[in-house]
Design an enzyme around this catalytic site. Sequence first.
Site, PDB file in Angstrom:
ATOM      1  N   CYS A  35      45.536  37.378  36.922  1.00 16.64           N
ATOM      2  CA  CYS A  35      46.969  37.329  36.594  1.00 16.64           C
ATOM      3  C   CYS A  35      47.616  36.040  37.087  1.00 16.64           C
ATOM      4  O   CYS A  35      48.725  35.705  36.686  1.00 16.64           O
ATOM      5  CB  CYS A  35      47.697  38.538  37.170  1.00 16.64           C
ATOM      6  SG  CYS A  35      47.705  38.580  38.969  1.00 16.64           S
ATOM      7  N   CYS A 104      47.852  44.514  42.792  1.00 15.02           N
ATOM      8  CA  CYS A 104      48.943  43.760  43.429  1.00 15.02           C
ATOM      9  C   CYS A 104      49.003  44.096  44.928  1.00 15.02           C
ATOM     10  O   CYS A 104      49.261  43.219  45.756  1.00 15.02           O
ATOM     11  CB  CYS A 104      50.273  44.074  42.756  1.00 15.02           C
ATOM     12  SG  CYS A 104      50.185  44.122  40.949  1.00 15.02           S
TER      13      CYS A 104
HETATM   14 FE1  FES Z   1      48.754  40.382  39.533  1.00 17.12          FE
HETATM   15 FE2  FES Z   1      50.769  41.913  40.165  1.00 17.12          FE
HETATM   16  S1  FES Z   1      50.079  41.463  38.160  1.00 17.12           S
HETATM   17  S2  FES Z   1      49.586  40.652  41.491  1.00 17.12           S
END
Ligand code: FES
Length: 142
Positions: A35, A104
């Site tokens: 991400c 996360c």
């Molecule tokens: Fe990667 Fe939240 S989407 S840390």
Amino acid sequence: MALYSEKVMDHFRNPRNVGILEDANGIGEVGNAKCGDIMKIYLKIEDDIVKDVRFETFGCGSAIASSSMATEMIKGKPLKDALALTNKAVAEALDGLPAHKMHCSVLAEEAIKRAILDYYKRKGLPYDEETFREAECCHETE
Ligand code: FES
């Protein structure tokens, strides 16, 4: 049911302990390659106690809420408690995270571990390599 708990929204909107700690003696930075989010934790450790903690998170709302909650959970606590903090405990303290957002909270656990490892290294203190295996090997930010 709302996707995010009130606690997640609260810590996202009003994050605690945001910023840089100038006199930090342990700093840990991790990133998630998928991400692209990055989290940095600053620790001020004295007498084996986390006297102060700050974070900078360049990431999603769940990462910000996780960092905020994690810092609250370790502030003023013995170093061994900070080391034992799991992403599951952080997510539970936030009244849960959606399954696809659990990673996360992993950033928070790993950033804290890295910051503690940094502290041990700076001080030249012995540490259990196994405890830090994940934090050291897998989530370097480039
Ligand atoms: Fe990667 Fe939240 S989407 S840390």
